[in-house]
Design a protein around this motif. Structure first.
Motif: not given
Length: 378
Positions: A295-309, A372-377, A365-368
């Motif tokens: 969803d849009e909130g998760a996209v924002d977390a992954v791309l702009r806040r560099r948070r875990s999914l 550290d294992d994410l690479a934004p495109l 209860r852990r990150e999907v």
């Protein structure tokens, strides 16, 4: 030449390529072989002389060389480039031997040792193989050898082929920590139209993706002995530039200038930061085994806040993957925005998606996908 073109030919990007210490050079089949097949010894000798001259000034070079299949056409009396995989592999097995021998003999005139490195896409898709290729290439360079890299056409199948050596060159550039990538072919620059059209003109510099808007590039070569075209070169340049590596694209006939003053062809400015080996592998080399829809909130977390999914931000799951596999992350529009290593099997996720962590059992209860294992495109 206009004042704008003169400025482009003395740009910071060209200066960086001219001064680069470690350079990856890719040469296409059409620049090494005759139309009938077989190696063109004069062209190969001229290329090696140019590379040796650059190395004599203190640079380290990695050569990504096409030409194995094309070099096997004449010895096997095939007449033209084969279309079936088995004959391509047979031609490569003959051509690779001729190509390696020719490079070894030509570089030896300058007291330079060649190390042949044959790769398949599997060698960069699999993380362990990627690390092995990284160690081998760096060790060859540290020993003063010239790594000559080619796709291992003798064993590569349709499922594990790079498709062209332009992409391979971009991947190798990051593997060796190159300061620049030079793509040599039979076209002297990127044109704003068909170069056979007298109205088309060369594009001297690409500083951002928007500079490519309105430029149409072909999808395949015209020589009949290669597989790449301008489209593959532009895509390879974008991959390298996104990882902080500037690119120069020109013809093999202008290799001396390309590896000297760098005042020829088209340059692509580095558009992104240097990526760690792991993030680059995730973004450009690894094969995705599935897709998670966010969803849009998760996209924002992954791309702009560099948070875990987290599971709460996932809206759908595609594919049959296992924990530890690489998956694509897609936003609400369906476009892929990142890649990452998933921590759950595909079969586990349907019962978790959309749920907050406090709603899940303790063991889940852990990150999907961990940050550290994410690479934004994007």
């Amino acid at each position: 030449m206009s004042s704008g073109e003169l400025a482009a030919l003395s740009s910071p990007t060209r200066n960086a390529i001219s001064a680069a210490h470690r350079v990856v050079v890719k040469i296409g089949s059409s620049s090494l072989t005759t139309a009938e097949g077989g190696l063109d010894e004069n062209r190969l000798t001229a290329l090696v002389e140019t590379l040796a001259a650059r190395m004599a000034k203190g640079s380290q070079l990695v050569l990504v060389s096409s030409g194995a299949i094309a070099a096997g056409i004449a010895p096997l009396e095939l007449g033209k480039r084969p279309k079936d995989l088995a004959t391509q592999q047979a031609a490569a097995s003959v051509g690779q031997q001729a190509l390696a021998h020719a490079y070894a003999a030509s570089f030896a005139r300058f007291r330079l040792t060649v190390g042949q490195v044959l790769l398949t896409a599997d060698d960069v898709v699999r993380r362990a193989h990627y690390r092995n290729a990284h160690r081998t290439l760096h060790r060859l360079l540290n020993l003063g050898a010239v790594p000559v890299v080619n796709e291992n056409d003798t064993v590569a199948t349709a499922e594990i082929r790079f498709g062209d050596n332009d992409r391979l060159a971009a991947l190798v550039s990051h593997l060796v920590g190159a300061d620049a990538l030079v793509l040599l072919s039979d076209v002297d620059a990127l044109y704003d139209g068909d170069p056979r059209d007298g109205a088309a003109g060369p594009v001297r510099e690409i500083s951002a993706a928007r500079d490519l808007e309105g430029i149409t590039v072909g999808t395949s070569g015209t020589s009949g002995v290669g597989t790449g075209g301008m489209a593959s070169k532009v895509q390879a340049a974008r991959v390298a530039c996104s990882a902080g590596i500037p690119v120069l694209l020109t013809s093999a006939d202008l290799a001396g200038d390309a590896l000297g003053s760098a005042d020829v062809g088209t340059v692509f400015a580095a558009t992104g930061p240097r990526l760690s080996a792991r993030r680059f592998w995730l973004a450009h080399a690894a094969g995705a085994q599935g897709r998670l829809h966010l969803d849009e909130g998760a996209v924002d977390a992954v791309l702009r806040r560099r948070r875990s999914l987290l599971a709460a931000g996932i809206t759908g799951v595609e594919g049959a993957f296992e924990g530890g596999d690489v998956v694509e992350l897609a936003g609400p529009s369906g476009s892929v925005v990142a890649r990452g290593v998933v921590c759950f099997d595909a079969a586990e996720l349907p019962g978790l998606i959309g749920r907050s962590s406090h709603e899940l059992p303790l063991e889940q209860r852990r990150e999907v996908v961990h940050a550290d294992d994410l690479a934004p495109l994007t």
